[in-house]
Design a protein around this motif. Structure first.
Motif, PDB file in Angstrom:
ATOM      1  N   ALA A  96       9.539  -6.447   1.959  1.00 41.22           N
ATOM      2  CA  ALA A  96       9.409  -5.590   3.063  1.00 41.22           C
ATOM      3  C   ALA A  96      11.273  -5.614   3.140  1.00 41.22           C
ATOM      4  O   ALA A  96      11.134  -4.625   3.764  1.00 41.22           O
ATOM      5  CB  ALA A  96       9.376  -5.780   3.820  1.00 41.22           C
TER       6      ALA A  96
ATOM      7  N   VAL B 200       5.884   0.576  -6.370  1.00 41.60           N
ATOM      8  CA  VAL B 200       6.938   1.816  -5.236  1.00 41.60           C
ATOM      9  C   VAL B 200       5.557   3.012  -5.414  1.00 41.60           C
ATOM     10  O   VAL B 200       5.531   3.543  -6.597  1.00 41.60           O
ATOM     11  CB  VAL B 200       8.127   1.988  -5.826  1.00 41.60           C
ATOM     12  CG1 VAL B 200       8.982   2.774  -4.384  1.00 41.60           C
ATOM     13  CG2 VAL B 200       8.154   0.294  -6.368  1.00 41.60           C
ATOM     14  N   THR B 201       5.269   3.742  -4.878  1.00 42.09           N
ATOM     15  CA  THR B 201       4.513   4.825  -4.593  1.00 42.09           C
ATOM     16  C   THR B 201       5.471   5.718  -3.144  1.00 42.09           C
ATOM     17  O   THR B 201       6.026   5.171  -2.486  1.00 42.09           O
ATOM     18  CB  THR B 201       3.090   4.465  -3.710  1.00 42.09           C
ATOM     19  OG1 THR B 201       2.360   3.559  -4.113  1.00 42.09           O
ATOM     20  CG2 THR B 201       2.517   6.083  -2.876  1.00 42.09           C
TER      21      THR B 201
ATOM     22  N   THR C 126       6.799   9.247   2.459  1.00 44.43           N
ATOM     23  CA  THR C 126       6.778   8.369   2.967  1.00 44.43           C
ATOM     24  C   THR C 126       6.988   7.607   1.410  1.00 44.43           C
ATOM     25  O   THR C 126       7.027   7.884   0.821  1.00 44.43           O
ATOM     26  CB  THR C 126       5.578   7.755   3.445  1.00 44.43           C
ATOM     27  OG1 THR C 126       4.357   8.361   2.176  1.00 44.43           O
ATOM     28  CG2 THR C 126       4.897   9.050   4.458  1.00 44.43           C
ATOM     29  N   LEU C 127       7.575   6.278   1.821  1.00 43.75           N
ATOM     30  CA  LEU C 127       8.049   4.934   0.767  1.00 43.75           C
ATOM     31  C   LEU C 127       7.331   3.453   1.172  1.00 43.75           C
ATOM     32  O   LEU C 127       7.339   3.778   2.324  1.00 43.75           O
ATOM     33  CB  LEU C 127       9.421   5.097   1.197  1.00 43.75           C
ATOM     34  CG  LEU C 127       9.808   4.002  -0.686  1.00 43.75           C
ATOM     35  CD1 LEU C 127       9.176   4.166  -1.812  1.00 43.75           C
ATOM     36  CD2 LEU C 127      11.237   3.308  -0.541  1.00 43.75           C
ATOM     37  N   ARG C 128       6.059   3.298  -0.453  1.00 42.35           N
ATOM     38  CA  ARG C 128       5.709   1.827   0.456  1.00 42.35           C
ATOM     39  C   ARG C 128       6.185   1.063  -1.018  1.00 42.35           C
ATOM     40  O   ARG C 128       5.759   1.785  -2.023  1.00 42.35           O
ATOM     41  CB  ARG C 128       4.061   2.713   0.096  1.00 42.35           C
ATOM     42  CG  ARG C 128       2.839   1.439   0.617  1.00 42.35           C
ATOM     43  CD  ARG C 128       2.318   1.639   0.688  1.00 42.35           C
ATOM     44  NE  ARG C 128       1.157   0.094   0.894  1.00 42.35           N
ATOM     45  CZ  ARG C 128      -0.757   0.408   1.045  1.00 42.35           C
ATOM     46  NH1 ARG C 128      -1.058   1.838   1.665  1.00 42.35           N
ATOM     47  NH2 ARG C 128      -1.205  -0.823   0.364  1.00 42.35           N
ATOM     48  N   LEU C 129       6.237   0.218  -0.671  1.00 46.78           N
ATOM     49  CA  LEU C 129       6.699  -1.085  -1.819  1.00 46.78           C
ATOM     50  C   LEU C 129       5.493  -2.051  -1.238  1.00 46.78           C
ATOM     51  O   LEU C 129       5.559  -2.486  -0.754  1.00 46.78           O
ATOM     52  CB  LEU C 129       7.906  -1.654  -1.320  1.00 46.78           C
ATOM     53  CG  LEU C 129       9.428  -0.846  -1.995  1.00 46.78           C
ATOM     54  CD1 LEU C 129       9.456   0.399  -1.501  1.00 46.78           C
ATOM     55  CD2 LEU C 129      10.480  -1.920  -1.890  1.00 46.78           C
ATOM     56  N   ASP C 130       5.017  -2.618  -3.068  1.00 44.94           N
ATOM     57  CA  ASP C 130       3.204  -3.241  -2.780  1.00 44.94           C
ATOM     58  C   ASP C 130       3.788  -4.646  -3.724  1.00 44.94           C
ATOM     59  O   ASP C 130       4.228  -4.155  -4.865  1.00 44.94           O
ATOM     60  CB  ASP C 130       2.230  -3.110  -2.700  1.00 44.94           C
ATOM     61  CG  ASP C 130       1.866  -1.759  -1.734  1.00 44.94           C
ATOM     62  OD1 ASP C 130       2.207  -2.178  -0.109  1.00 44.94           O
ATOM     63  OD2 ASP C 130       1.757  -0.440  -2.396  1.00 44.94           O
TER      64      ASP C 130
ATOM     65  N   ASP D 280      14.809   5.785   0.298  1.00 45.40           N
ATOM     66  CA  ASP D 280      14.636   5.544   1.330  1.00 45.40           C
ATOM     67  C   ASP D 280      14.694   6.253   1.876  1.00 45.40           C
ATOM     68  O   ASP D 280      14.561   7.267   2.460  1.00 45.40           O
ATOM     69  CB  ASP D 280      14.892   4.267   2.004  1.00 45.40           C
ATOM     70  CG  ASP D 280      14.064   4.498   2.951  1.00 45.40           C
ATOM     71  OD1 ASP D 280      12.868   4.317   3.795  1.00 45.40           O
ATOM     72  OD2 ASP D 280      14.896   3.796   3.432  1.00 45.40           O
TER      73      ASP D 280
ATOM     74  N   THR E  95      14.332  -2.450   0.973  1.00 41.76           N
ATOM     75  CA  THR E  95      15.122  -0.710   1.265  1.00 41.76           C
ATOM     76  C   THR E  95      16.260  -1.216   2.280  1.00 41.76           C
ATOM     77  O   THR E  95      17.093   0.082   2.081  1.00 41.76           O
ATOM     78  CB  THR E  95      14.216  -0.431   1.937  1.00 41.76           C
ATOM     79  OG1 THR E  95      13.421  -0.507   2.361  1.00 41.76           O
ATOM     80  CG2 THR E  95      12.720   0.263   0.522  1.00 41.76           C
TER      81      THR E  95
ATOM     82  N   ARG F 186       5.095   9.839  -1.473  1.00 44.97           N
ATOM     83  CA  ARG F 186       4.540  11.044  -1.598  1.00 44.97           C
ATOM     84  C   ARG F 186       5.176  11.609  -0.445  1.00 44.97           C
ATOM     85  O   ARG F 186       5.801  10.980   0.295  1.00 44.97           O
ATOM     86  CB  ARG F 186       3.408   9.844   0.240  1.00 44.97           C
ATOM     87  CG  ARG F 186       2.049   9.059  -1.215  1.00 44.97           C
ATOM     88  CD  ARG F 186       1.156   9.170   0.265  1.00 44.97           C
ATOM     89  NE  ARG F 186       0.025   8.535  -0.832  1.00 44.97           N
ATOM     90  CZ  ARG F 186      -0.253   6.976  -0.970  1.00 44.97           C
ATOM     91  NH1 ARG F 186       0.539   6.653  -0.063  1.00 44.97           N
ATOM     92  NH2 ARG F 186      -1.613   6.786  -1.373  1.00 44.97           N
TER      93      ARG F 186
END
Length: 372
Positions: free
Chosen positions: A309, A359-360, A346-350, A337, A312, A362
């Motif tokens: 979390a 890292v996704t 949007t940026l998503r880190l899992d 970011d 970024t 969209r």
């Protein structure tokens, strides 16, 4: 620009309330005059038992009490209007106090207006939400400035130390000194360029053109293939065309940073096998609109969600998965970011199951693909 003096809002509301009360009283008296007194004869009528009052007599008897009633209504309107205006404007006084405190630099104060959900309550809640965002932004800028100062001070301190050692040791190897200074200077230049790019990436671009993320992914992986081979990391690129409107240089930098970050932070998997970085692109629809999707997945060590979390944030390197020989300022994902937010994506880190990171990205899709 000079401001003209005038009545306060409370006084204007008070006068408005009083005017409404007085005008209402005048209208009532006018109704009495029109619909009652006009039926009273104007001449004197005498009866055996006495005379009947005419219109003049009634006017003489009616006007003084009516004037007194209007005066009482005016006083009541002023007093009631003053009290009512003060009660209505009380939330604005709290907002004014909060705004003055913010003007002095106190961002911790909040209005927290009690009561029903009316227009003033909504305004106060919006003001508090703005202060929350402003406080978080200022705190992030302060951390960024402190970290940037620290990062820029480090190569300068190293340069000074190397030069002092060379000054005190006349027999020092000058070629080694020049090599060391070139390395330190290159790191300082890279850091400065990254800071400038981060500043530019945060601005929303105005001139956009369709960019195919799949082509950007191929170009990025081709440029970083020597680095991946030197580290023993396998690069994989797959997927379909994904067009997104934006600035080609920034979107290419976005992909390069993600792939570079996935390569340099990669380690050999615990179960054996070759560490890998997989880049996937696709296009689709979301909430009735087209989207372009970029997914960068890499192997590595297990990452706790609380660490993911924070990746970024500027200068956050994720030390739990950093090699000792790794260099960098920790601005890669911060730049990603900023670019994503500037392109309204949007940026998503899992954390990846089995270790590593997914890292996704969209981005809003382009209406039509670019002309070949």
């Amino acid at each position: 620009m000079t401001r003209r003096p005038g009545l306060s809002v409370r006084w204007r509301l008070t006068l408005s309330y009083a005017a409404v009360v007085v005008v209402t009283g005048v209208l009532l008296l006018a109704v009495v005059w029109v619909f009652l007194l006009r039926y009273v004869p104007t001449e004197q009528i005498s009866l055996q038992s006495g005379s009947v009052p005419n219109r003049t007599d009634l006017v003489r008897a009616f006007v003084p009490p009516a004037v007194g009633a209007l005066g009482a209504l005016l006083v009541a309107g002023l007093l009631g209007g003053w009290l009512l205006a003060g009660r209505v404007l009380a939330p604005l006084a709290r907002l004014r106090t909060a705004a003055r405190l913010v003007g002095t630099g106190s961002l911790a104060h909040r209005v927290r207006l009690p009561g029903r959900d009316d227009e003033f309550r909504q305004l106060a809640d919006a003001f508090d939400a703005m202060l929350d965002q402003l406080e978080a932004h200022v705190a992030a800028q302060e951390r960024f400035a402190a970290n940037a100062s620290h990062e820029l001070r480090t190569p300068l301190a190293i340069t000074r130390t190397v030069l002092e050692v060379a000054r005190d040791d006349p027999e020092h190897d000058h070629s080694a000194l020049v090599t060391k200074l070139l390395t330190v200077n290159a790191r300082a230049v890279d850091l400065t360029e990254a800071l400038l790019l981060l500043s530019r990436a945060g601005r929303r671009p105005t001139a956009r053109q369709p960019v195919d993320l799949s082509l950007a992914a191929e170009e990025a992986t081709e440029a970083l293939l020597p680095l991946a081979e030197a580290r023993g990391v396998a690069l994989e690129v797959e997927g379909t065309a994904a067009h997104a409107p934006g600035v080609p240089a920034l979107l290419l930098q976005l992909v390069v940073n993600l792939v570079h970050n996935a390569v340099v932070h990669n380690v050999e998997r615990d179960g054996g096998g070759v560490p890998f970085v997989r880049v996937t692109t696709a296009s689709g629809t979301l909430d009735g609109g087209s989207v372009a999707v970029l997914v960068v997945e890499n192997s590595g060590q297990e990452l706790p969600p609380e660490l993911v979390a924070t990746l970024t944030e500027p200068f956050q390197r994720g030390t739990a998965r950093v090699h000792q020989d790794q260099v960098g300022a920790g601005l890669g994902l911060a730049i990603v970011d900023a670019v994503v937010r500037a392109h309204e994506g949007t940026l998503r880190l899992d954390p990846r199951a089995g270790g590593g990171l997914v890292v996704t990205v969209r981005l809003p899709g382009a209406g039509t693909p670019p002309t070949p």
